[in-house]
Design an enzyme around this catalytic site. Structure first.
Site, mmCIF file in Angstrom:
data_model
loop_
_atom_site.group_PDB
_atom_site.id
_atom_site.type_symbol
_atom_site.label_atom_id
_atom_site.label_comp_id
_atom_site.label_asym_id
_atom_site.label_seq_id
_atom_site.Cartn_x
_atom_site.Cartn_y
_atom_site.Cartn_z
ATOM 1 N N SER A 178 120.844 61.181 21.528
ATOM 2 C CA SER A 178 121.794 59.962 22.038
ATOM 3 C C SER A 178 122.509 60.220 23.292
ATOM 4 O O SER A 178 122.571 61.260 23.785
ATOM 5 C CB SER A 178 123.138 59.803 21.070
ATOM 6 O OG SER A 178 123.845 61.035 20.986
ATOM 7 N N GLN A 182 125.368 60.705 25.627
ATOM 8 C CA GLN A 182 126.663 61.225 25.374
ATOM 9 C C GLN A 182 127.499 61.583 26.541
ATOM 10 O O GLN A 182 126.998 61.721 27.816
ATOM 11 C CB GLN A 182 126.604 62.314 24.368
ATOM 12 C CG GLN A 182 125.490 63.472 24.767
ATOM 13 C CD GLN A 182 125.257 64.204 23.750
ATOM 14 O OE1 GLN A 182 125.809 65.826 23.859
ATOM 15 N NE2 GLN A 182 124.644 64.005 22.532
ATOM 16 N N HIS A 225 131.100 64.251 27.190
ATOM 17 C CA HIS A 225 131.843 65.042 26.669
ATOM 18 C C HIS A 225 133.166 65.126 27.344
ATOM 19 O O HIS A 225 133.164 64.945 28.468
ATOM 20 C CB HIS A 225 131.340 66.525 26.750
ATOM 21 C CG HIS A 225 129.863 66.812 26.004
ATOM 22 N ND1 HIS A 225 129.671 66.599 24.788
ATOM 23 C CD2 HIS A 225 128.706 67.016 26.809
ATOM 24 C CE1 HIS A 225 128.335 66.616 24.688
ATOM 25 N NE2 HIS A 225 127.590 67.007 25.786
ATOM 26 N N LYS A 254 124.816 56.346 14.964
ATOM 27 C CA LYS A 254 126.208 56.915 14.692
ATOM 28 C C LYS A 254 127.185 56.054 15.540
ATOM 29 O O LYS A 254 126.867 55.144 16.281
ATOM 30 C CB LYS A 254 126.396 58.244 14.981
ATOM 31 C CG LYS A 254 125.463 59.261 14.444
ATOM 32 C CD LYS A 254 125.918 60.709 14.624
ATOM 33 C CE LYS A 254 124.506 61.619 13.911
ATOM 34 N NZ LYS A 254 124.703 62.827 14.460
ATOM 35 N N HIS A 309 125.217 61.266 29.793
ATOM 36 C CA HIS A 309 123.983 61.970 29.933
ATOM 37 C C HIS A 309 123.056 62.045 28.895
ATOM 38 O O HIS A 309 123.776 61.661 27.677
ATOM 39 C CB HIS A 309 124.027 63.407 30.316
ATOM 40 C CG HIS A 309 124.857 64.427 29.339
ATOM 41 N ND1 HIS A 309 126.037 64.535 29.345
ATOM 42 C CD2 HIS A 309 124.353 65.046 28.316
ATOM 43 C CE1 HIS A 309 126.643 65.221 28.578
ATOM 44 N NE2 HIS A 309 125.515 65.592 27.657
HETATM 45 ZN ZN LIG Z 1 125.774 66.999 25.946
#
Ligand SMILES: [Zn+2]
Length: 399
Positions: free
Chosen positions: A102, A104, A106, A290, A265
């Site tokens: 996926s 994502q 952070h 998800k 990323h």
């Molecule tokens: Zn990552």
């Protein structure tokens, strides 16, 4: 065993995570690690994470590395790391992607601390699908390619994003593109990204159909070949727009990339070494079945382009040793060439034999690693000798 409470080197037995995007044969091809079940082998974990802890043999018995560390934390990690982090601050992996992971983002440390506290206070089950923050930590990551490794990392320059959308000319979202043209800044990019993420119904289907038709006619370009490839894996997903928004890069073996907090990323395909802070905090932004918490994701996404010359992380070279310096203390990562090296621990270390046999020696203690094996070196080991027949990756942390 020395007078200390741990040996100088501990051979690790590492768990393999079988996520469905994983490769079926990469660990076997590169390292001779068998795959008896024939199922995907996505990630080999080296560390003391509760969701997949390495094991070591100590005085004839097999124990979890986390247990060994807890019995002698100052020896294993060093006083300064115990004080600052409380546990092994990094997780080291071999990551083998056959299908895309996926997209994502952070969170930063401050965002993770605030988000974790908020969700704890709200009583959201740590395993619930709508739980964003599993711990109060940030999750910077570094990936070092072992094979050609395709990924997306950070937003393209705004004119480059607009040029791609203007080429593709999707009537269904022409108004969004026009609004972005009129507002070519961080706020404009954030609004455009947001509107793409929440596209629904016929409008989304029309836009994606136009995108896929254009991509099918431009397969000689990496960006559009990637969109076609991703559409086969994630049909109907808003993440299919991401190659137009994010820089698409294929790392060559030996190249590395740092994934900073708040930067979108995705890993598309390839095998690499990955090292990260000890965290599970992932906000998803597409290419996933998800939960996507759009508001939280936008809060944690820095909508600033990542300059092309900052996508790869160039090593600091010392002799023939490559140090991949990162702006966080949670981990360090270096690659040593074949040969003899005199090393001294500054923290706990994990050594991974990338492509040949490695011998570790200190006094009368010795450990031999075959290609694909790893060792835990307690912080208290101090000075030791490394004899390598191929490259060795060395992970540790700062304090
Ligand atoms: Zn990552």
């Amino acid at each position: 065993m020395s007078s200390r409470d741990l040996p100088s080197f501990l051979l690790m037995q590492n768990p393999i995570q079988g996520y469905d995007w994983g490769s079926h044969d990469s660990l076997t091809t590169l390292f001779g690690i068998p795959n008896p079940t024939g199922k995907p082998q996505a990630e080999l974990w080296m560390g003391a994470h509760p969701n997949g802890c390495s094991e070591v043999t100590l005085m004839g018995s097999t124990q979890k590395l986390s247990v060994v560390i807890d019995t002698a934390p100052a020896t294993a990690l060093g006083e300064a790391t115990v004080t600052r982090f409380g546990s092994l601050p990094f997780l080291f992996k071999v990551l083998c992607a056959e299908k895309a992971l996926s997209i994502q983002v952070h969170p930063s440390k401050a965002q993770a601390e605030a988000g974790f506290a908020k969700e704890e206070a709200a009583g959201i089950d740590p395993k619930a699908g709508n739980r964003n923050y599993k711990d109060p930590n940030h999750k910077p990551e570094l990936v070092f390619a072992l094979t050609p490794y395709q990924a997306m990392n950070g937003f393209r320059a705004i004119p480059a994003i607009l040029a791609l959308f203007e080429r593709v000319k999707l009537a269904a979202i022409a108004d969004l593109v026009a609004a972005f043209v009129a507002n070519q800044n961080e706020a404009g990019l954030q609004h455009f990204f947001h509107q793409l993420l929440i596209l629904q119904g016929a409008r989304k289907e029309d836009a994606l159909a136009g995108l896929l038709a254009y991509a099918a006619a431009h397969q000689d370009e990496e960006t559009f070949a990637l969109i076609t490839n991703l559409a086969a894996q994630y049909p109907g997903d808003v993440g299919l727009f991401s190659p137009l928004l994010l820089s698409v890069v294929t790392l060559q073996p030996g190249q590395a990339m740092f994934l900073d907090a708040c930067t979108p990323h995705a890993y598309v395909r390839g095998t690499g070494l990955e090292i990260m802070a000890n965290s599970d905090n992932v906000l998803r932004a597409g290419l996933t079945p998800k939960y996507i918490d759009v508001a939280e994701l936008l809060d944690c996404t820095r909508c600033l382009p990542k300059p092309d010359d900052q996508i790869l992380l160039a090593p600091r070279v010392e002799g023939a040793v490559q140090h991949f310096d990162v702006p966080v203390p949670d981990f360090t990562f270096s690659v040593y060439p074949a040969g003899e090296h005199q090393l001294t621990t500054a923290s706990a270390e994990i050594l991974f034999a990338i492509d040949g046999t490695v011998t570790l020696k200190q006094g009368d203690e010795m450990l031999r690693l075959e290609k694909g094996q790893s060792a835990f070196v307690p912080a208290a080991t101090g000075h030791y000798q490394l004899l390598a027949e191929g490259r060795v990756a060395r992970a540790g942390n700062r304090c």
